[in-house]
Design a protein around this motif. Structure first.
Motif, PDB file in Angstrom:
ATOM      1  N   ARG A  73     -62.706  25.675  23.961  1.00 27.54           N
ATOM      2  CA  ARG A  73     -62.320  25.375  25.345  1.00 27.54           C
ATOM      3  C   ARG A  73     -61.732  23.972  25.463  1.00 27.54           C
ATOM      4  O   ARG A  73     -60.707  23.759  26.124  1.00 27.54           O
ATOM      5  CB  ARG A  73     -63.538  25.521  26.263  1.00 27.54           C
ATOM      6  CG  ARG A  73     -63.191  25.354  27.747  1.00 27.54           C
ATOM      7  CD  ARG A  73     -64.284  25.829  28.680  1.00 27.54           C
ATOM      8  NE  ARG A  73     -65.541  25.151  28.447  1.00 27.54           N
ATOM      9  CZ  ARG A  73     -66.666  25.759  28.058  1.00 27.54           C
ATOM     10  NH1 ARG A  73     -66.665  27.072  27.841  1.00 27.54           N
ATOM     11  NH2 ARG A  73     -67.781  25.084  27.873  1.00 27.54           N
ATOM     12  N   ALA A  74     -62.357  23.005  24.780  1.00 30.59           N
ATOM     13  CA  ALA A  74     -61.850  21.629  24.820  1.00 30.59           C
ATOM     14  C   ALA A  74     -60.500  21.524  24.120  1.00 30.59           C
ATOM     15  O   ALA A  74     -59.593  20.817  24.587  1.00 30.59           O
ATOM     16  CB  ALA A  74     -62.868  20.690  24.164  1.00 30.59           C
ATOM     17  N   ALA A  75     -60.349  22.230  23.021  1.00 29.49           N
ATOM     18  CA  ALA A  75     -59.086  22.204  22.273  1.00 29.49           C
ATOM     19  C   ALA A  75     -57.950  22.789  23.108  1.00 29.49           C
ATOM     20  O   ALA A  75     -56.817  22.273  23.102  1.00 29.49           O
ATOM     21  CB  ALA A  75     -59.239  22.971  20.966  1.00 29.49           C
ATOM     22  N   ALA A  76     -58.249  23.842  23.843  1.00 24.71           N
ATOM     23  CA  ALA A  76     -57.230  24.451  24.704  1.00 24.71           C
ATOM     24  C   ALA A  76     -56.893  23.536  25.864  1.00 24.71           C
ATOM     25  O   ALA A  76     -55.719  23.445  26.284  1.00 24.71           O
ATOM     26  CB  ALA A  76     -57.737  25.794  25.223  1.00 24.71           C
ATOM     27  N   ALA A  77     -57.889  22.830  26.387  1.00 24.51           N
ATOM     28  CA  ALA A  77     -57.671  21.960  27.545  1.00 24.51           C
ATOM     29  C   ALA A  77     -56.728  20.805  27.230  1.00 24.51           C
ATOM     30  O   ALA A  77     -55.921  20.405  28.070  1.00 24.51           O
ATOM     31  CB  ALA A  77     -59.013  21.425  28.055  1.00 24.51           C
ATOM     32  N   VAL A  78     -56.821  20.237  26.016  1.00 25.36           N
ATOM     33  CA  VAL A  78     -55.985  19.076  25.671  1.00 25.36           C
ATOM     34  C   VAL A  78     -54.866  19.457  24.703  1.00 25.36           C
ATOM     35  O   VAL A  78     -54.114  18.588  24.263  1.00 25.36           O
ATOM     36  CB  VAL A  78     -56.844  17.944  25.047  1.00 25.36           C
ATOM     37  CG1 VAL A  78     -57.910  17.473  26.015  1.00 25.36           C
ATOM     38  CG2 VAL A  78     -57.460  18.382  23.723  1.00 25.36           C
ATOM     39  N   GLN A  79     -54.786  20.770  24.359  1.00 24.11           N
ATOM     40  CA  GLN A  79     -53.821  21.243  23.364  1.00 24.11           C
ATOM     41  C   GLN A  79     -53.968  20.415  22.072  1.00 24.11           C
ATOM     42  O   GLN A  79     -53.023  19.798  21.573  1.00 24.11           O
ATOM     43  CB  GLN A  79     -52.390  21.148  23.907  1.00 24.11           C
ATOM     44  CG  GLN A  79     -52.147  22.057  25.104  1.00 24.11           C
ATOM     45  CD  GLN A  79     -50.718  21.983  25.613  1.00 24.11           C
ATOM     46  OE1 GLN A  79     -50.044  20.960  25.468  1.00 24.11           O
ATOM     47  NE2 GLN A  79     -50.255  23.075  26.197  1.00 24.11           N
ATOM     48  N   ALA A  80     -55.184  20.405  21.568  1.00 24.28           N
ATOM     49  CA  ALA A  80     -55.560  19.544  20.450  1.00 24.28           C
ATOM     50  C   ALA A  80     -54.704  19.769  19.206  1.00 24.28           C
ATOM     51  O   ALA A  80     -54.451  20.908  18.808  1.00 24.28           O
ATOM     52  CB  ALA A  80     -57.029  19.760  20.099  1.00 24.28           C
ATOM     53  N   GLN A  81     -54.230  18.660  18.637  1.00 20.59           N
ATOM     54  CA  GLN A  81     -53.487  18.700  17.379  1.00 20.59           C
ATOM     55  C   GLN A  81     -54.374  18.335  16.188  1.00 20.59           C
ATOM     56  O   GLN A  81     -54.114  18.738  15.059  1.00 20.59           O
ATOM     57  CB  GLN A  81     -52.302  17.730  17.440  1.00 20.59           C
ATOM     58  CG  GLN A  81     -51.267  18.109  18.483  1.00 20.59           C
ATOM     59  CD  GLN A  81     -50.067  17.178  18.430  1.00 20.59           C
ATOM     60  OE1 GLN A  81     -49.645  16.747  17.350  1.00 20.59           O
ATOM     61  NE2 GLN A  81     -49.521  16.864  19.599  1.00 20.59           N
ATOM     62  N   ARG A  82     -55.397  17.532  16.456  1.00 22.81           N
ATOM     63  CA  ARG A  82     -56.343  17.139  15.412  1.00 22.81           C
ATOM     64  C   ARG A  82     -57.765  17.230  15.975  1.00 22.81           C
ATOM     65  O   ARG A  82     -57.994  16.873  17.134  1.00 22.81           O
ATOM     66  CB  ARG A  82     -56.101  15.701  14.926  1.00 22.81           C
ATOM     67  CG  ARG A  82     -54.750  15.455  14.298  1.00 22.81           C
ATOM     68  CD  ARG A  82     -54.682  16.053  12.884  1.00 22.81           C
ATOM     69  NE  ARG A  82     -53.426  15.686  12.249  1.00 22.81           N
ATOM     70  CZ  ARG A  82     -52.285  16.345  12.363  1.00 22.81           C
ATOM     71  NH1 ARG A  82     -52.233  17.424  13.146  1.00 22.81           N
ATOM     72  NH2 ARG A  82     -51.200  15.951  11.729  1.00 22.81           N
ATOM     73  N   ILE A  83     -58.703  17.680  15.148  1.00 25.86           N
ATOM     74  CA  ILE A  83     -60.114  17.766  15.543  1.00 25.86           C
ATOM     75  C   ILE A  83     -60.963  17.110  14.461  1.00 25.86           C
ATOM     76  O   ILE A  83     -60.897  17.490  13.292  1.00 25.86           O
ATOM     77  CB  ILE A  83     -60.562  19.228  15.748  1.00 25.86           C
ATOM     78  CG1 ILE A  83     -59.741  19.889  16.854  1.00 25.86           C
ATOM     79  CG2 ILE A  83     -62.054  19.295  16.084  1.00 25.86           C
ATOM     80  CD1 ILE A  83     -60.087  21.361  17.075  1.00 25.86           C
ATOM     81  N   PHE A  84     -61.734  16.102  14.865  1.00 23.00           N
ATOM     82  CA  PHE A  84     -62.634  15.406  13.939  1.00 23.00           C
ATOM     83  C   PHE A  84     -64.074  15.630  14.382  1.00 23.00           C
ATOM     84  O   PHE A  84     -64.432  15.331  15.522  1.00 23.00           O
ATOM     85  CB  PHE A  84     -62.332  13.898  13.910  1.00 23.00           C
ATOM     86  CG  PHE A  84     -60.977  13.558  13.371  1.00 23.00           C
ATOM     87  CD1 PHE A  84     -60.751  13.479  12.002  1.00 23.00           C
ATOM     88  CD2 PHE A  84     -59.904  13.321  14.226  1.00 23.00           C
ATOM     89  CE1 PHE A  84     -59.497  13.169  11.497  1.00 23.00           C
ATOM     90  CE2 PHE A  84     -58.649  13.005  13.740  1.00 23.00           C
ATOM     91  CZ  PHE A  84     -58.442  12.931  12.370  1.00 23.00           C
ATOM     92  N   LEU A  85     -64.887  16.151  13.472  1.00 21.50           N
ATOM     93  CA  LEU A  85     -66.298  16.376  13.755  1.00 21.50           C
ATOM     94  C   LEU A  85     -67.138  15.434  12.901  1.00 21.50           C
ATOM     95  O   LEU A  85     -66.825  15.188  11.723  1.00 21.50           O
ATOM     96  CB  LEU A  85     -66.712  17.817  13.442  1.00 21.50           C
ATOM     97  CG  LEU A  85     -66.137  18.930  14.312  1.00 21.50           C
ATOM     98  CD1 LEU A  85     -64.826  19.429  13.743  1.00 21.50           C
ATOM     99  CD2 LEU A  85     -67.134  20.081  14.431  1.00 21.50           C
ATOM    100  N   GLY A  86     -68.224  14.931  13.483  1.00 15.04           N
ATOM    101  CA  GLY A  86     -69.114  14.039  12.743  1.00 15.04           C
ATOM    102  C   GLY A  86     -70.564  14.290  13.102  1.00 15.04           C
ATOM    103  O   GLY A  86     -70.888  14.669  14.233  1.00 15.04           O
ATOM    104  N   ILE A  87     -71.445  14.097  12.145  1.00 12.80           N
ATOM    105  CA  ILE A  87     -72.876  14.319  12.350  1.00 12.80           C
ATOM    106  C   ILE A  87     -73.654  13.267  11.567  1.00 12.80           C
ATOM    107  O   ILE A  87     -73.233  12.842  10.491  1.00 12.80           O
ATOM    108  CB  ILE A  87     -73.273  15.748  11.910  1.00 12.80           C
ATOM    109  CG1 ILE A  87     -74.681  16.093  12.394  1.00 12.80           C
ATOM    110  CG2 ILE A  87     -73.174  15.908  10.404  1.00 12.80           C
ATOM    111  CD1 ILE A  87     -75.022  17.579  12.247  1.00 12.80           C
TER     112      ILE A  87
END
Length: 460
Positions: A73-87
């Motif tokens: 949903r967040a990726a669609a909202a901003v039309q994400a080109q890059r996604i970085f996940l961290g834990i």
């Protein structure tokens, strides 16, 4: 600009390459705070604008779907080109999240808890809440402070689990050994050794050369009170030694009888609680010895199936230390130079420099993996004591007035560099001693397996 000129080196160059030319409002930062039951996540863009407010999810099929749907949903909202996940690497709870996200094509960056602590402290906020932790992780993602992006798998992961378990069991056994010593002090003080002042100075004389050896444990189990030994007498003690293969020498028998005669111990009836506890503790000690023996067998078998067996060619590194070092280092192909491993261990010295001065080296940072840091110290100590090739390095630091523990850490860091090169190039330890032979060095360390030289030849 070349990779080598980036202020964060190769790691920074790769990260900047992913961001270059991309609208940063279309870069999603997903911070995950791992826990046993209630994981929490925050989704924002590169500028910190919150796209999905902090939400809880569980590490199960339905819980992971909650996380994935929020990301979509967040990726669609901003039309994400890059996604970085961290834990954050919290206990072992983060591992399931990483494995599950990998199944859906997401790579999760792993952060040392110290990195998020620094981010939280930089905000001048001494509170610790789930939301603040998420913000700290998000900042750490933006700052590219991840230490790793992959979990160990296969035999190396098995070694990691077993070597850590072995160390834990040894520490527990040490506690039992201390309790047994304390009980023997109460039951029979001189059993562990007696005082001798005959030569004008105080000396301690041991009854048994090894307090935890077969003979000593036999008497603690069957004849723990001095009256019981006196009742046996010298001739019966000799028979016991032969019957149970205790290998007691005449001097040891005489010492045992001497401390029994000289003892001021209370009678057995008064010591009944201590004798009962001693029997229980010795039984527990046998159980720990059996568990450690089983772990040693499995660790040795697994190590010989990996490139970690190359570390056995280093004089001073035994099977358990080699296995632990190999497992804690991880896959060396993930690193470009040994300095990254030293930083991972947190054994890199803190440098203080200001005003154009030369600068000075202070204490180690302790910002890395505590398990790796421990084995680096252990390996360094063993090499200082038993490796003749590296003795000149030890002597040089000693003459400069370095503290013993500092030398062990420095030697451990040197071993990390050597181990990195050996595992990267699949090479033996390059000893300069004429008496050194690879097969002899390895065979003397193996306890449960026959070493086949051709197996090592194939690995090098």
């Amino acid at each position: 600009m070349g990779k080598s000129s980036h202020i964060q080196g190769t790691k920074g160059a790769k990260y900047s390459q992913q961001l270059r030319g991309v609208n940063l409002e279309q870069v999603l930062i997903i911070a995950i705070d791992a826990a046993k039951l209630h994981q929490k996540a925050l989704i924002c863009n590169y500028f910190g604008d919150v796209i999905e407010r902090p939400f809880f999810f569980s590490v199960c099929e339905s819980g992971m779907q909650v996380l994935l749907k929020n990301i979509d949903r967040a990726a669609a909202a901003v039309q994400a080109q890059r996604i970085f996940l961290g834990i954050e690497a919290t206990g072992h709870y983060y591992e399931d999240v990483i494995r599950e996200m990998a199944k859906h094509g997401y790579q999760v960056q792993i952060f040392n808890p110290y990195s998020t602590y620094e981010e939280r402290a930089s905000a001048l906020n001494w509170c610790k809440t789930d939301d603040l932790d998420l913000v700290a992780i998000a900042h750490a993602i933006k700052s590219n402070k991840a230490t790793e992006t992959r979990l160990l798998d296969g035999i190396q992961r098995h070694l990691l689990v077993l070597t850590r378990a072995r160390r834990s069991e040894i520490r527990k056994r040490s506690v039992f050994r201390m309790e047994i010593r304390n009980l023997m002090d109460i039951i029979w003080r001189e059993y562990q050794g007696y005082a001798d002042h005959s030569q004008g100075k105080a000396r301690k004389i041991k009854v048994f050369s090894d307090f935890w050896g077969k003979a000593s444990l036999f008497f603690m189990e069957h004849y723990p009170h001095p009256s019981m030994v006196l009742n046996l007498g010298e001739s019966e003690l000799r028979k016991l030694s032969i019957r149970h293969n205790l290998k007691l020498r005449k001097t040891a028998i005489h010492k045992l009888l001497y401390v029994a005669e000289q003892s001021l111990s209370r009678n057995m009836e008064e010591l009944r609680p201590e004798l009962m506890l001693l029997k229980m503790k010795l039984s527990d000690l046998d159980a720990f010895d059996a568990k450690i023996e089983l772990l040693d067998q499995e660790i040795e078998k697994l190590l010989l199936q990996t490139d970690g067996r190359l570390l056995l060619t280093v004089p001073g590194l035994g099977v358990s230390t080699s296995a632990e070092l190999y497992a804690e280092m991880g896959d060396v192909s993930h690193f470009t130079h040994a300095g990254q491993l030293i930083k991972k261990a947190g054994t890199n010295p803190i440098i203080k420099q200001t005003g154009g001065g030369k600068g000075s080296y202070r204490n180690i940072s302790k910002q890395g993996n505590s398990h790796l840091r421990y084995v680096v110290f252990l390996a360094g100590r063993n090499l200082c004591l038993h490796n003749k090739d590296l003795k000149s390095f030890y002597d040089r630091l000693k003459t400069r007035g370095k503290h013993e523990r500092s030398i062990f850490i420095a030697m451990g860091n040197k071993m990390l560099k050597i181990a990195f090169a050996m595992l990267r190039d699949r090479a033996y330890f390059a000893s300069q001693l004429s008496s050194y032979q690879i097969t002899t060095e390895i065979n003397k360390k193996l306890k449960y397996n026959c070493f086949i030289s051709s197996a090592l030849q194939a690995a090098a």
